[in-house]
Design an enzyme around this catalytic site. Structure first.
Site, PDB file in Angstrom:
ATOM      1  N   ASP A   1       0.333   4.502  -4.023  1.00  0.00           N
ATOM      2  CA  ASP A   1       0.357   3.196  -4.684  1.00  0.00           C
ATOM      3  C   ASP A   1      -1.041   2.908  -5.234  1.00  0.00           C
ATOM      4  O   ASP A   1      -1.995   3.622  -4.921  1.00  0.00           O
ATOM      5  CB  ASP A   1       0.800   2.091  -3.702  1.00  0.00           C
ATOM      6  CG  ASP A   1       0.051   2.172  -2.380  1.00  0.00           C
ATOM      7  OD1 ASP A   1      -1.110   2.626  -2.371  1.00  0.00           O
ATOM      8  OD2 ASP A   1       0.621   1.771  -1.351  1.00  0.00           O
TER       9      ASP A   1
ATOM     10  N   ASP B   1      -3.858   0.020  -5.491  1.00  0.00           N
ATOM     11  CA  ASP B   1      -4.275  -1.300  -5.020  1.00  0.00           C
ATOM     12  C   ASP B   1      -5.428  -1.803  -5.873  1.00  0.00           C
ATOM     13  O   ASP B   1      -6.347  -1.049  -6.211  1.00  0.00           O
ATOM     14  CB  ASP B   1      -4.713  -1.223  -3.557  1.00  0.00           C
ATOM     15  CG  ASP B   1      -3.541  -0.861  -2.661  1.00  0.00           C
ATOM     16  OD1 ASP B   1      -2.504  -1.529  -2.743  1.00  0.00           O
ATOM     17  OD2 ASP B   1      -3.657   0.118  -1.902  1.00  0.00           O
TER      18      ASP B   1
ATOM     19  N   ASP C   1     -11.464  -0.007   6.123  1.00  0.00           N
ATOM     20  CA  ASP C   1     -11.477   0.824   7.329  1.00  0.00           C
ATOM     21  C   ASP C   1     -12.397   2.044   7.202  1.00  0.00           C
ATOM     22  O   ASP C   1     -13.469   2.090   7.811  1.00  0.00           O
ATOM     23  CB  ASP C   1     -10.054   1.183   7.775  1.00  0.00           C
ATOM     24  CG  ASP C   1      -9.154   1.713   6.663  1.00  0.00           C
ATOM     25  OD1 ASP C   1      -9.648   1.935   5.543  1.00  0.00           O
ATOM     26  OD2 ASP C   1      -7.957   1.925   6.920  1.00  0.00           O
TER      27      ASP C   1
HETATM   28  P1  ATP Z   1      -1.973   5.182   1.356  1.00  0.00           P
HETATM   29  O1  ATP Z   1      -1.546   4.130   0.367  1.00  0.00           O
HETATM   30  O2  ATP Z   1      -2.125   6.538   0.785  1.00  0.00           O
HETATM   31  O3  ATP Z   1      -1.186   5.141   2.607  1.00  0.00           O
HETATM   32  P2  ATP Z   1      -4.363   3.587   1.512  1.00  0.00           P
HETATM   33  O4  ATP Z   1      -5.753   3.944   1.973  1.00  0.00           O
HETATM   34  O5  ATP Z   1      -4.242   3.158   0.090  1.00  0.00           O
HETATM   35  O6  ATP Z   1      -3.452   4.825   1.846  1.00  0.00           O
HETATM   36  P3  ATP Z   1      -3.148   1.095   2.140  1.00  0.00           P
HETATM   37  O7  ATP Z   1      -2.432   0.709   3.380  1.00  0.00           O
HETATM   38  O8  ATP Z   1      -2.427   1.143   0.848  1.00  0.00           O
HETATM   39  O9  ATP Z   1      -3.826   2.481   2.474  1.00  0.00           O
HETATM   40  O10 ATP Z   1      -4.386   0.106   2.030  1.00  0.00           O
HETATM   41  C1  ATP Z   1      -5.221   0.026   0.875  1.00  0.00           C
HETATM   42  C2  ATP Z   1      -6.666  -0.146   1.297  1.00  0.00           C
HETATM   43  O11 ATP Z   1      -6.818  -1.368   2.044  1.00  0.00           O
HETATM   44  C3  ATP Z   1      -7.211   0.929   2.235  1.00  0.00           C
HETATM   45  O12 ATP Z   1      -7.628   2.055   1.542  1.00  0.00           O
HETATM   46  C4  ATP Z   1      -8.350   0.219   2.916  1.00  0.00           C
HETATM   47  O13 ATP Z   1      -9.465   0.124   2.082  1.00  0.00           O
HETATM   48  C5  ATP Z   1      -7.763  -1.191   3.093  1.00  0.00           C
HETATM   49  N1  ATP Z   1      -7.052  -1.301   4.381  1.00  0.00           N
HETATM   50  C6  ATP Z   1      -5.739  -1.142   4.611  1.00  0.00           C
HETATM   51  N2  ATP Z   1      -5.430  -1.321   5.901  1.00  0.00           N
HETATM   52  C7  ATP Z   1      -6.589  -1.606   6.516  1.00  0.00           C
HETATM   53  C8  ATP Z   1      -6.938  -1.914   7.855  1.00  0.00           C
HETATM   54  N3  ATP Z   1      -6.028  -1.946   8.817  1.00  0.00           N
HETATM   55  N4  ATP Z   1      -8.250  -2.184   8.116  1.00  0.00           N
HETATM   56  C9  ATP Z   1      -9.177  -2.166   7.127  1.00  0.00           C
HETATM   57  N5  ATP Z   1      -8.901  -1.869   5.864  1.00  0.00           N
HETATM   58  C10 ATP Z   1      -7.636  -1.603   5.542  1.00  0.00           C
HETATM   59 MG    MG Z   2      -2.512   2.507  -0.837  1.00  0.00          MG
END
Ligand code: ATP
Ligand code: MG
Length: 479
Positions: A80, A82, A173
């Site tokens: 996705d 963001d 994170d």
């Molecule tokens: P993917 O979408 O591939 O699962 P992602 O890193 O994009 O991985 P998301 O859950 O879409 O994960 O979250 C987007 C972003 O928001 C993360 O990359 C991180 O920067 C932040 N984020 C998400 N969850 C957390 C958390 N629990 N604590 C801190 N930051 C977070």
């Molecule tokens: Mg994501």
């Protein structure tokens, strides 16, 4: 994995000019220009670009952030896109009007919809003191109650204090998830050393790991998911507190845990995720009943069954096929359910009653950890129930079974059991495979040729057989 390594090397041969980490202060970011990072707008989802340009036209900053930037740098397809901005949620709403919906209390966010695609737009989080009215930039919180709330254990309950990009970085994170792609300059901004960590292939939490896990214990399982998905190692300081803090997962809501479990096991690398979760003592907090059985029978059948189910899930995902949460939970809880059923039989329950009581029991216990929606628990029961019906396929029973909406999942589940070493199931599975390949007339004759089974007591599996089998599978022989 080779592909990821090649992409990383290619990326870094383009970004030779990166300064060494030591030369960077906390707040002086590394900025990688468009020509050096190799992310082109063609790789970015059209809706995400529309959102970024919309924000820019509205006079706001707009960045891609998180997994999409990380994955694009690694040559992977982002799940996705963001977006993060300095516009507050209400301002995002006024830019995108009816396309935009504001959601969340804990983290107030904007969802902007273009066709079938939904882009999540977050406002930079700041470091205000959470007095509920103003952050340190003097911005007024628009929600009633405190804008930031932390409970006695340090868990972040709510965070709606807005800030700048420099502040937003530190609430993310992992360093590799804190890279910002700027739509105005097409450059990537890195405040936390994420580019270096991509180069090293490591996951590093931003800030003090213990504090960050206490704020949000889900970060522990995110570490496992990213380590498995990216083939990264977990940096030592980030890794160290995981096992001792694993019980904090019990405080996370079961609704959120259900979502996280699906992300873990529908990641396409579920086997690796499973092994890592067990290695760090996290699995028992997701599936306590399963772990109880696995810990008693280290190399035996239950583990093989889980492995085979995850193998099948991983290959379906790699082939772009759909996956059903009920199948995953049915596999994880199959052996706990059977053992519970045996307990009820020993207590004198009739076969069917023991089965229903066991289903209720294990589902009820699992739901305390992961809130499995009713539609999936109903499907789990169907998959399990059909395991008893699939062998009784004589006469017109076969046709009735095939017409069951859960036949396909139950048949796949039977295949998993056969692959895991249940020899008596293999011939039934092969029969059903052959049945489906026949036309309607042949199917009738085929089912009529099956002898009506004699009623007999449940055959207990020979566990020594499975143990030997799994040992030979692990020592490299083909199953
Ligand atoms: P993917 O979408 O591939 O699962 P992602 O890193 O994009 O991985 P998301 O859950 O879409 O994960 O979250 C987007 C972003 O928001 C993360 O990359 C991180 O920067 C932040 N984020 C998400 N969850 C957390 C958390 N629990 N604590 C801190 N930051 C977070
Ligand atoms: Mg994501």
């Amino acid at each position: 994995m080779q592909r990821i390594i090649r992409k990383i090397s290619a990326f870094f041969s383009r970004t030779k000019l990166l300064p060494e980490p030591a030369s960077r202060g906390n707040n002086s970011p590394v900025i990688v220009k468009r020509q050096k990072h190799g992310i082109s707008r063609k790789q970015i989802d059209k809706s995400a670009l529309d959102v970024l340009y919309g924000l820019k036209r509205g006079g706001y900053e707009g960045y891609l952030v998180g997994g999409c930037v990380r994955d694009l740098l690694l040559g992977l397809e982002p799940k996705d896109f963001d977006v993060v901005t300095d516009a507050e949620p209400d301002q995002v709403k006024s830019v995108f009007k009816q396309r935009c919906r504001l959601i969340g209390r804990r983290f107030r966010l904007a969802h902007v919809r273009f066709g079938r695609m939904m882009i999540e737009v977050a406002t930079f989080r700041g470091q205000g003191d959470g007095d509920g009215r103003k952050d340190r930039f003097g911005r007024k919180g628009k929600l009633s109650g405190p804008a930031r709330e932390v409970d006695d254990a340090g868990r972040l309950l709510r965070d709606n204090v807005y800030g700048t990009i420099e502040e937003d970085v530190w609430r993310r994170d992992f360093t590799v998830n804190a890279l910002y792609y700027d739509i105005r300059t097409f450059s990537i901004t890195d405040y936390a050393g994420g580019l270096e960590d991509i180069k090293k292939g490591q996951l590093r939490l931003i800030g003090d790991p213990k504090t960050r896990y206490r704020e949000d214990p889900v970060r522990m399982i995110r570490a496992i998911r990213f380590a498995a998905k990216l083939g990264f190692k977990i940096e030592k300081r980030t890794e160290k507190p995981i096992t001792s803090l694993a019980p904090l997962l019990n405080d996370v809501s079961n609704a959120r845990m259900f979502e996280e479990v699906l992300k873990l096991f529908h990641s396409g690398v579920a086997i690796e995720v499973f092994e890592k979760l067990r290695h760090y003592g996290l699995f028992e907090h997701l599936f306590p009943l399963t772990e109880e059985i696995l810990s008693k029978e280290k190399d035996g059948f239950p583990r093989m069954l889980v492995i085979e189910a995850l193998k099948s899930t991983d290959s379906r995902i790699q082939e772009g096929k759909s996956v059903n949460p009920a199948f995953l939970f049915a596999a994880m809880l199959w052996e706990p359910m059977l053992q519970r059923k045996q307990d009820f039989l020993d207590e004198g329950f009739a076969h069917q009653d023991a089965f229903y009581a066991a289903c209720n029991d294990v589902i009820e216990q699992q739901i305390k950890r992961t809130a499995i929606p009713k539609r999936f628990t109903a499907q789990m029961r169907d998959i399990w129930n059909l395991q008893h019906r699939l062998p009784k396929r004589h006469g017109d029973r076969a046709q009735k079974i095939v017409e069951h909406p859960r036949f396909r999942a139950a048949y796949d589940f039977l295949g998993v059991r056969a692959a895991a070493g249940e020899t008596e199931v293999q011939s039934i599975f092969d029969w059903w495979t052959a049945y489906q390949e026949k036309d309607a007339v042949e199917q009738v004759a085929f089912a009529n040729s099956v002898a009506k089974p004699e009623r007999k007591k449940r055959v207990r599996r020979n566990r020594n057989f499975y143990r030997k089998r799994s040992q030979s599978a692990e020592s490299g022989s083909k199953q």
